[in-house]
Scaffold this active site. Structure first.
Site, PDB file in Angstrom:
ATOM      1  N   SER A 119       0.824  -1.204   0.000  1.00 41.11           N
ATOM      2  CA  SER A 119       0.000   0.000   0.000  1.00 41.11           C
ATOM      3  C   SER A 119       0.856   1.250   0.000  1.00 41.11           C
ATOM      4  O   SER A 119       0.334   2.343  -0.150  1.00 41.11           O
ATOM      5  CB  SER A 119      -0.943  -0.010   1.191  1.00 41.11           C
ATOM      6  OG  SER A 119      -0.278  -0.432   2.343  1.00 41.11           O
ATOM      7  N   HIS A 140      -2.262  -2.996  -6.400  1.00 43.14           N
ATOM      8  CA  HIS A 140      -2.784  -2.655  -5.073  1.00 43.14           C
ATOM      9  C   HIS A 140      -4.309  -2.784  -5.038  1.00 43.14           C
ATOM     10  O   HIS A 140      -5.024  -1.952  -5.607  1.00 43.14           O
ATOM     11  CB  HIS A 140      -2.329  -1.226  -4.725  1.00 43.14           C
ATOM     12  CG  HIS A 140      -2.731  -0.785  -3.368  1.00 43.14           C
ATOM     13  ND1 HIS A 140      -2.955   0.532  -3.041  1.00 43.14           N
ATOM     14  CD2 HIS A 140      -2.951  -1.492  -2.221  1.00 43.14           C
ATOM     15  CE1 HIS A 140      -3.302   0.620  -1.778  1.00 43.14           C
ATOM     16  NE2 HIS A 140      -3.312  -0.591  -1.253  1.00 43.14           N
ATOM     17  N   GLU A 152      -5.266  -0.313  -7.933  1.00 39.70           N
ATOM     18  CA  GLU A 152      -4.305   0.737  -8.255  1.00 39.70           C
ATOM     19  C   GLU A 152      -3.062   0.041  -8.812  1.00 39.70           C
ATOM     20  O   GLU A 152      -2.466  -0.800  -8.134  1.00 39.70           O
ATOM     21  CB  GLU A 152      -3.986   1.495  -6.952  1.00 39.70           C
ATOM     22  CG  GLU A 152      -3.209   2.764  -7.127  1.00 39.70           C
ATOM     23  CD  GLU A 152      -2.976   3.482  -5.787  1.00 39.70           C
ATOM     24  OE1 GLU A 152      -2.889   2.816  -4.724  1.00 39.70           O
ATOM     25  OE2 GLU A 152      -2.867   4.716  -5.803  1.00 39.70           O
ATOM     26  N   ASN A 190      -3.355   6.068  -0.971  1.00 39.45           N
ATOM     27  CA  ASN A 190      -3.002   6.385   0.417  1.00 39.45           C
ATOM     28  C   ASN A 190      -2.407   7.772   0.596  1.00 39.45           C
ATOM     29  O   ASN A 190      -2.349   8.281   1.715  1.00 39.45           O
ATOM     30  CB  ASN A 190      -2.086   5.303   0.971  1.00 39.45           C
ATOM     31  CG  ASN A 190      -2.903   4.074   1.322  1.00 39.45           C
ATOM     32  OD1 ASN A 190      -3.981   4.194   1.893  1.00 39.45           O
ATOM     33  ND2 ASN A 190      -2.421   2.905   0.951  1.00 39.45           N
TER      34      ASN A 190
HETATM   35  N1  CAA Z   1     -15.618  -9.627   2.256  1.00 46.53           N
HETATM   36  C1  CAA Z   1     -16.482  -9.860   1.252  1.00 46.53           C
HETATM   37  N2  CAA Z   1     -17.667  -9.225   1.127  1.00 46.53           N
HETATM   38  C2  CAA Z   1     -17.977  -8.328   2.064  1.00 46.53           C
HETATM   39  C3  CAA Z   1     -17.122  -8.025   3.139  1.00 46.53           C
HETATM   40  C4  CAA Z   1     -15.893  -8.726   3.224  1.00 46.53           C
HETATM   41  N3  CAA Z   1     -15.014  -8.498   4.209  1.00 46.53           N
HETATM   42  N4  CAA Z   1     -17.706  -7.068   3.906  1.00 46.53           N
HETATM   43  C5  CAA Z   1     -18.881  -6.786   3.320  1.00 46.53           C
HETATM   44  N5  CAA Z   1     -19.051  -7.536   2.207  1.00 46.53           N
HETATM   45  C6  CAA Z   1     -20.185  -7.508   1.287  1.00 46.53           C
HETATM   46  C7  CAA Z   1     -21.461  -7.931   1.979  1.00 46.53           C
HETATM   47  O1  CAA Z   1     -21.596  -9.333   1.954  1.00 46.53           O
HETATM   48  C8  CAA Z   1     -22.510  -7.229   1.169  1.00 46.53           C
HETATM   49  O2  CAA Z   1     -22.749  -7.957  -0.017  1.00 46.53           O
HETATM   50  P1  CAA Z   1     -24.193  -7.953  -0.736  1.00 46.53           P
HETATM   51  O3  CAA Z   1     -24.384  -6.594  -1.288  1.00 46.53           O
HETATM   52  O4  CAA Z   1     -24.034  -9.009  -1.784  1.00 46.53           O
HETATM   53  O5  CAA Z   1     -25.176  -8.334   0.315  1.00 46.53           O
HETATM   54  C9  CAA Z   1     -21.830  -5.904   0.750  1.00 46.53           C
HETATM   55  O6  CAA Z   1     -20.424  -6.146   0.878  1.00 46.53           O
HETATM   56  C10 CAA Z   1     -22.252  -4.765   1.638  1.00 46.53           C
HETATM   57  O7  CAA Z   1     -21.970  -5.145   2.996  1.00 46.53           O
HETATM   58  P2  CAA Z   1     -22.856  -4.738   4.269  1.00 46.53           P
HETATM   59  O8  CAA Z   1     -24.263  -4.524   3.815  1.00 46.53           O
HETATM   60  O9  CAA Z   1     -22.585  -5.719   5.344  1.00 46.53           O
HETATM   61  O10 CAA Z   1     -22.226  -3.403   4.810  1.00 46.53           O
HETATM   62  P3  CAA Z   1     -21.936  -2.033   4.104  1.00 46.53           P
HETATM   63  O11 CAA Z   1     -22.981  -1.642   3.138  1.00 46.53           O
HETATM   64  O12 CAA Z   1     -21.569  -1.121   5.203  1.00 46.53           O
HETATM   65  O13 CAA Z   1     -20.598  -2.321   3.251  1.00 46.53           O
HETATM   66  C11 CAA Z   1     -18.254  -2.111   3.105  1.00 46.53           C
HETATM   67  C12 CAA Z   1     -19.427  -2.754   3.839  1.00 46.53           C
HETATM   68  C13 CAA Z   1     -18.252  -2.553   1.641  1.00 46.53           C
HETATM   69  C14 CAA Z   1     -16.980  -2.567   3.787  1.00 46.53           C
HETATM   70  C15 CAA Z   1     -18.452  -0.541   3.161  1.00 46.53           C
HETATM   71  O14 CAA Z   1     -18.614  -0.145   4.483  1.00 46.53           O
HETATM   72  C16 CAA Z   1     -17.292   0.207   2.555  1.00 46.53           C
HETATM   73  O15 CAA Z   1     -17.190   0.370   1.348  1.00 46.53           O
HETATM   74  N6  CAA Z   1     -16.401   0.719   3.415  1.00 46.53           N
HETATM   75  C17 CAA Z   1     -15.201   1.443   2.981  1.00 46.53           C
HETATM   76  C18 CAA Z   1     -14.172   0.459   2.566  1.00 46.53           C
HETATM   77  C19 CAA Z   1     -12.926   1.140   2.126  1.00 46.53           C
HETATM   78  O16 CAA Z   1     -12.773   2.344   2.120  1.00 46.53           O
HETATM   79  N7  CAA Z   1     -11.962   0.323   1.743  1.00 46.53           N
HETATM   80  C20 CAA Z   1     -10.653   0.819   1.359  1.00 46.53           C
HETATM   81  C21 CAA Z   1      -9.766   0.701   2.546  1.00 46.53           C
HETATM   82  S1  CAA Z   1      -8.159   1.287   2.157  1.00 46.53           S
HETATM   83  C22 CAA Z   1      -7.424  -0.031   1.463  1.00 46.53           C
HETATM   84  O17 CAA Z   1      -7.904  -1.124   1.378  1.00 46.53           O
HETATM   85  C23 CAA Z   1      -6.088   0.197   0.925  1.00 46.53           C
HETATM   86  C24 CAA Z   1      -4.977   0.493   1.800  1.00 46.53           C
HETATM   87  O18 CAA Z   1      -3.884   0.479   1.265  1.00 46.53           O
HETATM   88  C25 CAA Z   1      -5.070   0.833   3.217  1.00 46.53           C
END
Ligand code: CAA
Length: 283
Positions: A119, A140, A152, A190
């Site tokens: 990342s 990424h 990315e 990031n």
């Molecule tokens: N694995 C697989 N599927 C998942 C999951 C996981 N860990 N968590 C949630 N899901 C799926 C659910 O099963 C659900 O699927 P359906 O639509 O088929 O039912 C869908 O995602 C939506 O989940 P929820 O309804 O439970 O919850 P939500 O609407 O709050 O979504 C989330 C959860 C997708 C995590 C959402 O909160 C989100 O987009 N959060 C932000 C995530 C983000 O910013 N990620 C980037 C982080 S930074 C990074 O990764 C890079 C780095 O270098 C640090």
């Protein structure tokens, strides 16, 4: 050369997600880690998500079995000799990643591209561990990998056009949308995300708002799916701190200084969701 077998080094949160999307796209996958319990935990997570997708009617039972049937696990990195493309998704720690790339360079046939899911560690530094810097690139993925649409793609100084094209095409094959970033600290994702999270921690540190109010402002005011403090817990506070350090050191610019409160939490072992406590409690 066409990629048929896709190697993933690391079966953790990112690694098992990458293995799942690669196997879902039809590739044979080798997912490795250093301990059997780690690969089994990764596989259990994939199985769990696929089972939920069957229950939701998103995929059939046959499709689930076919995806799982395409994933082979290993605790011996030498098995990566059978892969046509390898992505490393080990812990975000330079010496660990460097050693894996030195090993992969010795194990994998010369045509194989070695990608890193890092990342923030510069691709140029990772590439320099190998004798094939033109075939090293950043791939990424975002967490949770099966859900997030972005990959990315980071070109290092020596990354060849062919390596770039193979990686870009793989991201599309996985159902993702790739975006290109050049190799500067934090890349694009990031460079923008972490200072925002760090600023949210400063807001808490300075008493501008409670954790709930800070998250509510960003969730409801900016339509972010998660507030920044919840997101930091989800990513891992140690990872957030490590990325801020890379930005701070890489640019020698005080605007990237990590918030002392973030450092304090990490020193206390409050790493977020994975440790049961971060800005919030997950007991
Ligand atoms: N694995 C697989 N599927 C998942 C999951 C996981 N860990 N968590 C949630 N899901 C799926 C659910 O099963 C659900 O699927 P359906 O639509 O088929 O039912 C869908 O995602 C939506 O989940 P929820 O309804 O439970 O919850 P939500 O609407 O709050 O979504 C989330 C959860 C997708 C995590 C959402 O909160 C989100 O987009 N959060 C932000 C995530 C983000 O910013 N990620 C980037 C982080 S930074 C990074 O990764 C890079 C780095 O270098 C640090």
């Amino acid at each position: 050369m066409e990629t048929k077998t896709f190697g993933v080094v690391g079966a953790g949160q990112m690694g098992n997600g990458i293995a799942q999307v690669a196997a879902t796209s039809g590739l044979q996958v080798i997912m490795s880690d250093i301990k059997e319990e780690f690969v089994q935990r990764g596989l259990a997570n994939i199985t769990n998500i696929l089972t939920k997708n069957v229950e939701k009617g998103k995929i059939s039972l046959e499709e689930k079995d076919a995806v799982l049937g395409r994933i082979k696990t290993s605790i011996d990195l030498k098995d990566m000799a059978d892969a046509d493309y390898v992505v490393e998704a080990a812990t975000e720690n330079e010496p660990v990643k460097f050693q894996i790339f030195r090993d992969l360079d010795a194990i994998c046939p010369p045509h194989v591209v070695l990608a890193s899911n890092t990342s923030s560690i510069p691709i140029v530094r990772i590439a320099a561990q190998t004798k094939r810097p033109n075939q090293v690139i950043g791939m990424h993925f975002m967490n949770p990998v099966p859900v997030m649409k972005l990959v990315e793609v980071i070109r290092g100084l020596a990354t060849s056009d062919e390596t770039f094209q193979i990686t870009w095409d793989l991201a599309i094959k996985f159902g993702k949308t790739p975006a290109l970033s050049n190799d500067y600290p934090g890349f694009i994702a990031n460079r923008i995300l972490m200072p925002m999270i760090n600023e949210a921690v400063y807001c808490l540190y300075h008493g501008v708002g409670t954790r709930e109010d800070i998250d509510t402002v960003m969730k409801l005011g900016m339509n972010h799916p998660m507030g920044p403090l919840t997101l930091a817990d989800f990513i891992g506070l140690d990872t957030c701190l490590a990325i801020m350090e890379v930005l701070y050191e890489g640019f020698c610019d005080s605007k990237y200084r990590p918030c002392p409160l973030l450092r304090k939490y990490v020193e206390a072992g409050w790493l977020g969701k994975k440790s049961g406590r971060g800005f919030y409690s997950y007991q």
